[in-house]
Design a protein around this motif. Structure first.
Motif, PDB file in Angstrom:
ATOM      1  N   VAL A  98      -3.885 -10.954  -1.667  1.00 37.46           N
ATOM      2  CA  VAL A  98      -4.097  -9.717  -2.418  1.00 37.46           C
ATOM      3  C   VAL A  98      -4.307 -10.058  -3.894  1.00 37.46           C
ATOM      4  N   ARG A 131      -3.768   1.674   5.040  1.00 38.15           N
ATOM      5  CA  ARG A 131      -4.900   0.766   5.285  1.00 38.15           C
ATOM      6  C   ARG A 131      -6.245   1.485   5.233  1.00 38.15           C
ATOM      7  N   LYS A 187     -14.252  -2.111   3.488  1.00 33.98           N
ATOM      8  CA  LYS A 187     -14.817  -3.437   3.715  1.00 33.98           C
ATOM      9  C   LYS A 187     -15.957  -3.707   2.741  1.00 33.98           C
ATOM     10  N   LEU A 217       0.835  -1.211   0.000  1.00 32.05           N
ATOM     11  CA  LEU A 217       0.000   0.000   0.000  1.00 32.05           C
ATOM     12  C   LEU A 217       0.868   1.258   0.000  1.00 32.05           C
ATOM     13  N   PHE A 267     -11.807  -6.666   1.398  1.00 25.42           N
ATOM     14  CA  PHE A 267     -11.627  -5.220   1.376  1.00 25.42           C
ATOM     15  C   PHE A 267     -11.137  -4.838  -0.015  1.00 25.42           C
ATOM     16  N   GLY A 268     -11.497  -3.643  -0.458  1.00 26.49           N
ATOM     17  CA  GLY A 268     -11.044  -3.265  -1.787  1.00 26.49           C
ATOM     18  C   GLY A 268     -10.897  -1.767  -1.956  1.00 26.49           C
ATOM     19  N   VAL A 327      -8.497  -7.362  -1.198  1.00 26.27           N
ATOM     20  CA  VAL A 327      -7.701  -8.046  -0.170  1.00 26.27           C
ATOM     21  C   VAL A 327      -8.625  -8.955   0.625  1.00 26.27           C
ATOM     22  N   LEU A 330      -8.516   0.810   2.283  1.00 24.96           N
ATOM     23  CA  LEU A 330      -9.261  -0.440   2.168  1.00 24.96           C
ATOM     24  C   LEU A 330     -10.679  -0.265   2.702  1.00 24.96           C
TER      25      LEU A 330
END
Length: 197
Positions: free
Chosen positions: A189, A129, A134, A122, A162-163, A179, A132
């Protein structure tokens, strides 16, 4: 005229060996044949078995990934740089697939890494994070069909997804990233990087 050399006979004090019996000749030849078979056959048999095992192992891996269009292994450095997909170290279950046409080029990459590896990935993209989201499945059905990835229903990995999408102006690539945290220690990933040539 050449002089011929005299032939020397066996020494007079040593008796000549008795002639071989037919049974002795057969046993000697059988023993010689057995030794030759063992010296050649055993290593050759080992090589055949080893080659078959190696080929079967390769076929298993090839079948696993060819069914999904993916190739096991790391994309080349040029591909990673061009599509801006920094696969972190350490990573395993690395596979990729590239498609090119006159309109769009795509690189599909999957890898499993550590949480530190995910953070490094990342950070290379200039994100953290917080990017990301959910339950954001940013990789579409078309791309899932190309790779065989499943993010819902039968065949999907357990755990949360998560994306995010990292959009950039052409010619820089746009990345769709998903992810999966089904393995709490090693997140998986999935990346689709697409660029317009």
């Amino acid at each position: 005229m050449t002089a011929s050399l005299p032939h020397q006979g066996p020494p007079g004090d040593e008796p000549s060996p008795p002639p071989e019996t037919r049974g002795h000749v057969i046993r000697r030849r059988a023993l010689t044949l057995l030794i030759i078979v063992l010296l050649i056959g055993v290593p050759a048999g080992y090589l055949v078995i080893s080659a078959n095992q190696s080929r079967d192992s390769g076929k298993d891996k090839e079948a696993k990934y060819s069914a999904t269009g993916l190739t096991e292994g790391w994309p080349s450095r040029v591909q990673r740089r061009l599509y801006q997909v920094p696969v972190p170290h350490p990573s395993n279950q690395v596979a990729y697939y590239e498609t090119n046409n006159w309109k769009t080029s795509r690189l599909y990459v999957q890898f499993q890494t550590t949480h530190a590896g995910l953070d490094a990935f990342l950070a290379e993209l200039g994100l953290s994070r917080t990017a990301l989201k959910k339950d954001e499945i940013t990789i579409g059905e078309r791309d899932q069909n190309v790779t065989g990835w499943r993010f819902s229903g039968h065949g999907s990995r357990p755990g949360d997804y998560f994306g995010f999408v990292r959009e950039q102006k052409n010619p820089k690539p746009t990345l769709d990233v998903v992810v999966n945290t089904g393995n709490p220690v090693y997140p998986m990933v999935y990346v689709v990087s697409r660029t317009v040539p």
